[in-house]
Write a protein that holds these residues in place. Structure first.
Motif, PDB file in Angstrom:
ATOM      1  N   THR A  11      11.125  -8.585  -4.022  1.00 16.31           N
ATOM      2  CA  THR A  11      11.795  -8.173  -2.799  1.00 16.31           C
ATOM      3  C   THR A  11      13.273  -7.955  -3.080  1.00 16.31           C
ATOM      4  OG1 THR A  11      10.268  -9.497  -1.460  1.00 16.31           O
ATOM      5  CG2 THR A  11      12.328  -8.817  -0.410  1.00 16.31           C
ATOM      6  N   GLU A  12      13.804  -6.832  -2.661  1.00 14.63           N
ATOM      7  CA  GLU A  12      15.230  -6.582  -2.813  1.00 14.63           C
ATOM      8  C   GLU A  12      15.967  -7.347  -1.717  1.00 14.63           C
ATOM      9  OE1 GLU A  12      17.039  -2.735  -1.823  1.00 14.63           O
ATOM     10  OE2 GLU A  12      17.862  -2.754  -3.869  1.00 14.63           O
ATOM     11  N   LEU A  13      16.680  -8.415  -2.106  1.00 13.36           N
ATOM     12  CA  LEU A  13      17.431  -9.214  -1.134  1.00 13.36           C
ATOM     13  C   LEU A  13      18.652  -8.459  -0.626  1.00 13.36           C
ATOM     14  CD1 LEU A  13      17.481 -12.884  -2.497  1.00 13.36           C
ATOM     15  CD2 LEU A  13      16.323 -11.995  -0.470  1.00 13.36           C
ATOM     16  N   PHE A  14      19.339  -7.851  -1.567  1.00 15.33           N
ATOM     17  CA  PHE A  14      20.492  -7.011  -1.275  1.00 15.33           C
ATOM     18  C   PHE A  14      20.712  -6.154  -2.517  1.00 15.33           C
ATOM     19  CE2 PHE A  14      21.618 -11.499  -1.901  1.00 15.33           C
ATOM     20  CZ  PHE A  14      22.161 -11.476  -3.183  1.00 15.33           C
ATOM     21  N   PRO A  15      21.498  -5.088  -2.426  1.00 18.09           N
ATOM     22  CA  PRO A  15      21.658  -4.206  -3.589  1.00 18.09           C
ATOM     23  C   PRO A  15      22.059  -4.969  -4.848  1.00 18.09           C
ATOM     24  CG  PRO A  15      22.620  -3.195  -1.649  1.00 18.09           C
ATOM     25  CD  PRO A  15      22.231  -4.582  -1.248  1.00 18.09           C
ATOM     26  N   GLY A  16      21.276  -4.784  -5.895  1.00 20.98           N
ATOM     27  CA  GLY A  16      21.581  -5.431  -7.168  1.00 20.98           C
ATOM     28  C   GLY A  16      20.970  -6.803  -7.340  1.00 20.98           C
ATOM     29  N   CYS A  17      20.102  -7.234  -6.415  1.00 20.61           N
ATOM     30  CA  CYS A  17      19.486  -8.562  -6.549  1.00 20.61           C
ATOM     31  C   CYS A  17      18.046  -8.523  -6.061  1.00 20.61           C
ATOM     32  CB  CYS A  17      20.273  -9.608  -5.770  1.00 20.61           C
ATOM     33  SG  CYS A  17      19.629 -11.304  -5.969  1.00 20.61           S
ATOM     34  N   LEU A  18      17.136  -8.887  -6.953  1.00 20.77           N
ATOM     35  CA  LEU A  18      15.716  -8.941  -6.633  1.00 20.77           C
ATOM     36  C   LEU A  18      15.255 -10.388  -6.558  1.00 20.77           C
ATOM     37  CD1 LEU A  18      14.244  -6.255  -9.071  1.00 20.77           C
ATOM     38  CD2 LEU A  18      14.511  -6.025  -6.601  1.00 20.77           C
ATOM     39  N   HIS A  19      14.480 -10.693  -5.524  1.00 20.33           N
ATOM     40  CA  HIS A  19      13.779 -11.976  -5.468  1.00 20.33           C
ATOM     41  C   HIS A  19      12.382 -11.742  -6.025  1.00 20.33           C
ATOM     42  CE1 HIS A  19      11.226 -15.159  -3.842  1.00 20.33           C
ATOM     43  NE2 HIS A  19      12.325 -15.896  -3.799  1.00 20.33           N
ATOM     44  N   VAL A  20      12.022 -12.514  -7.061  1.00 21.92           N
ATOM     45  CA  VAL A  20      10.765 -12.271  -7.770  1.00 21.92           C
ATOM     46  C   VAL A  20       9.994 -13.579  -7.914  1.00 21.92           C
ATOM     47  CG1 VAL A  20       9.728 -11.458  -9.924  1.00 21.92           C
ATOM     48  CG2 VAL A  20      11.779 -10.344  -9.048  1.00 21.92           C
ATOM     49  N   LEU A  21       8.685 -13.510  -7.677  1.00 20.49           N
ATOM     50  CA  LEU A  21       7.772 -14.597  -8.008  1.00 20.49           C
ATOM     51  C   LEU A  21       6.884 -14.120  -9.148  1.00 20.49           C
ATOM     52  CD1 LEU A  21       6.676 -15.895  -4.475  1.00 20.49           C
ATOM     53  CD2 LEU A  21       8.352 -16.912  -6.028  1.00 20.49           C
ATOM     54  N   VAL A  22       6.839 -14.914 -10.227  1.00 17.81           N
ATOM     55  CA  VAL A  22       6.031 -14.542 -11.380  1.00 17.81           C
ATOM     56  C   VAL A  22       5.012 -15.634 -11.671  1.00 17.81           C
ATOM     57  CG1 VAL A  22       7.827 -13.126 -12.429  1.00 17.81           C
ATOM     58  CG2 VAL A  22       7.664 -15.539 -13.043  1.00 17.81           C
ATOM     59  N   ASP A  23       3.882 -15.227 -12.162  1.00 10.31           N
ATOM     60  CA  ASP A  23       2.840 -16.172 -12.575  1.00 10.31           C
ATOM     61  C   ASP A  23       2.796 -16.200 -14.094  1.00 10.31           C
ATOM     62  OD1 ASP A  23       0.400 -17.866 -12.002  1.00 10.31           O
ATOM     63  OD2 ASP A  23      -0.490 -16.293 -13.241  1.00 10.31           O
ATOM     64  N   ALA A  24       3.022 -17.388 -14.663  1.00 15.10           N
ATOM     65  CA  ALA A  24       2.963 -17.559 -16.111  1.00 15.10           C
ATOM     66  C   ALA A  24       1.600 -18.113 -16.476  1.00 15.10           C
ATOM     67  CB  ALA A  24       4.068 -18.506 -16.579  1.00 15.10           C
ATOM     68  N   GLY A  25       0.826 -17.336 -17.229  1.00  8.98           N
ATOM     69  CA  GLY A  25      -0.481 -17.783 -17.684  1.00  8.98           C
ATOM     70  C   GLY A  25      -0.383 -18.398 -19.058  1.00  8.98           C
ATOM     71  N   TYR A  26      -1.100 -19.502 -19.261  1.00  9.48           N
ATOM     72  CA  TYR A  26      -1.021 -20.238 -20.521  1.00  9.48           C
ATOM     73  C   TYR A  26      -2.318 -20.127 -21.310  1.00  9.48           C
ATOM     74  CZ  TYR A  26       2.767 -22.560 -17.947  1.00  9.48           C
ATOM     75  OH  TYR A  26       3.885 -22.830 -17.209  1.00  9.48           O
ATOM     76  N   LEU A  27      -2.189 -20.334 -22.608  1.00  6.42           N
ATOM     77  CA  LEU A  27      -3.356 -20.471 -23.455  1.00  6.42           C
ATOM     78  C   LEU A  27      -4.109 -21.722 -23.036  1.00  6.42           C
ATOM     79  CD1 LEU A  27      -4.665 -19.226 -26.067  1.00  6.42           C
ATOM     80  CD2 LEU A  27      -3.443 -21.019 -27.330  1.00  6.42           C
ATOM     81  N   PRO A  28      -5.414 -21.651 -22.761  1.00  4.40           N
ATOM     82  CA  PRO A  28      -6.156 -22.846 -22.322  1.00  4.40           C
ATOM     83  C   PRO A  28      -6.032 -23.983 -23.326  1.00  4.40           C
ATOM     84  CG  PRO A  28      -7.482 -20.867 -22.033  1.00  4.40           C
ATOM     85  CD  PRO A  28      -6.268 -20.464 -22.826  1.00  4.40           C
ATOM     86  N   VAL A  29      -5.678 -25.160 -22.829  1.00  2.00           N
ATOM     87  CA  VAL A  29      -5.535 -26.350 -23.662  1.00  2.00           C
ATOM     88  C   VAL A  29      -6.520 -27.394 -23.160  1.00  2.00           C
ATOM     89  CG1 VAL A  29      -3.991 -28.205 -24.398  1.00  2.00           C
ATOM     90  CG2 VAL A  29      -3.119 -25.877 -24.135  1.00  2.00           C
ATOM     91  N   PRO A  30      -7.392 -27.931 -24.032  1.00  2.00           N
ATOM     92  CA  PRO A  30      -8.364 -28.925 -23.573  1.00  2.00           C
ATOM     93  C   PRO A  30      -7.671 -30.148 -22.971  1.00  2.00           C
ATOM     94  CG  PRO A  30      -8.910 -28.142 -25.777  1.00  2.00           C
ATOM     95  CD  PRO A  30      -7.546 -27.614 -25.463  1.00  2.00           C
TER      96      PRO A  30
END
Length: 454
Positions: free
Chosen positions: A51-70
């Motif tokens: 989402t563009e909060l204001f010119p020159g600034c983005l609000h971002v949600l990212v999902d980090a996926g991991y290598l499965p660890v037992p």
């Protein structure tokens, strides 16, 4: 008007408009102090919303996926984490923002532009406060303010440089904004609990005055603005100062015990009570955390049999006070002393634990054990180690707590040992991941708890 992009899930295989950011973020995220997956390789990164909060600034949600660890006992660890980012976007980055640099985008809608962590930028931080001062929405983002709060404009921002699992901005020494980094669905306790305590008339917490939340990809709290106490000192700094000056700290510890009990009493009134039971389930959860930590930290393995005995004792010991809402991560760094009064802050709980667990009812002994461990941490910061200093502070803290609460943690030995052991196990895993040089501090407690039982 805010421009919002809610991106398709990774399973569709469709090229995403901001996918060009992911390569940069995959390298940048693991280097951040607040990144929780340092011991698990990031396999993929997906932008969930932007989402563009204001010119020159983005609000971002990212999902980090991991290598499965037992995971010990079968299964695998959770597949990923969601992180909140405020990304500045410019053609050229000012040299004074060099430490905020993420990288230069090579393709896509942002091709040729430089991306950086916007919380380091005073202009972006100031505009963020302006959004909080004026309730409203920006796409899925909702800015809300306590109608009784007066938030002036033009407050100069500064980013705190302390080690935290989140990021905090101080505005003109009047307010502090905590920006949560790891996002989970639901209301964050750091918004929910202080508001409920203030409604109970408890004056031990700064009241929330504004907050930021999102409705996409699910409802969640993103940040909380509270009054800042500029003349306050945190308990950790005060304790280390007393140790350096070889001064007594028992009076402060006694009053801190009273403050903790005040918070617990107010929490018990503000939220539905738990139950006395489920000791077997608590013991099983503690044992599972021990096994998981030992899987990751080899130095812990020789002490596992002795530590298990602390958890087995829960099945037959006095269950103690009823479960209730608690702080969840109480230590000397989470308390402030302003004048002659103690204040308690940061009710988020342990960020590594699921939000539902942090919002659930737990034994107040858990908080007591966390503070007792913190006195031990402080005492070990100077050589020679002064165990008698920690012992006196622990005794004074429990005595102060007992006066207010009506029950004495020292008379719940098996219960206190189990929770202190569980806390020390958490500390071992935390230090091994984030501050290996500090690992000997909790390991000394592990040896004491495993070999001598307390």
């Amino acid at each position: 008007m805010a421009k919002t992009v809610i991106l398709r899930p990774r399973s569709t295989g469709t090229e995403q408009p901001l996918s060009s950011l992911c390569g940069l973020l995959r390298e940048w995220l693991p280097r951040q102090r607040w990144f929780a997956g340092k011991d698990r390789p990031v396999t993929d990164l997906t932008v969930l919303s932007a989402t563009e909060l204001f010119p020159g600034c983005l609000h971002v949600l990212v999902d980090a996926g991991y290598l499965p660890v037992p995971a010990p006992g079968g299964g695998t660890h959770p597949p990923g984490d969601c992180y909140q980012l405020l990304l500045g976007v410019r053609e050229q980055l000012s040299p004074r923002l060099g430490r905020a640099l993420i990288g230069r985008v090579q393709d896509g809608p942002l091709a040729g532009l430089t991306v950086f962590d916007a919380l380091h930028d005073p202009r972006s931080a100031a505009l963020l406060l302006e959004r909080l001062r004026q309730p409203g929405a920006a796409g899925p983002l909702c800015f809300e303010t306590d109608p009784a709060a007066g938030i002036p404009s033009g407050l100069a921002p500064r980013l705190l440089d302390a080690e935290q699992s989140n990021s905090s901005l101080v505005y003109g020494d009047a307010f502090i904004l905590k920006v949560f980094r790891r996002i989970q669905p639901g209301i964050n306790p750091d918004l929910e609990v202080p508001g409920a305590l203030v409604a109970q008339g408890c004056n031990r917490v700064p009241a929330p005055v504004a907050w930021l939340r999102t409705t996409e990809p699910w409802a969640a709290t993103l940040g909380v603005l509270q009054p800042y106490l500029p003349d306050a000192s945190d308990g950790w700094t005060l304790a280390l100062g007393a140790l350096a000056a070889r001064e007594d700290f028992t009076k402060e510890a006694y009053e801190l015990g009273q403050a903790t009990a005040d918070i617990h009493l107010a929490l018990a009134s503000a939220f539905p009570a738990g139950t006395h039971g489920e000791m077997e389930r608590t013991a099983a959860a503690m044992t599972a955390r021990l096994e998981a930590a030992a899987h990751c930290v080899p130095a812990l393995r020789p002490f596992v049999p002795g530590l298990r005995s602390a958890f087995r004792a829960l099945a037959t010991c006095d269950a103690g006070p009823a479960a209730q809402r608690i702080h969840g991560d109480l230590h000397l760094g989470q308390v402030l002393r302003a004048g002659r009064e103690w204040f308690v802050i940061d009710f988020e709980g342990e960020p590594s634990r699921p939000l539902a667990e942090r919002r659930g009812a737990q034994s107040p002994v858990r908080d007591v054990a966390g503070m007792l461990r913190s006195f031990d941490y402080a005492a070990r910061q100077r050589r020679p180690w002064r165990p008698e200093w920690a012992r006196r502070c622990r005794e004074a803290y429990c005595a102060g707590y007992a006066v207010r609460a009506g029950w004495d943690p020292r008379k719940k030995h098996a219960l206190l040992r189990a929770y202190e052991t569980d806390r020390a196990v958490y500390e071992v895993l935390y230090e091994a991941r984030h501050r290996p040089g500090w690992l000997p501090v909790p390991m000394a407690a592990i040896e004491r708890l495993a070999v001598r039982g307390g």
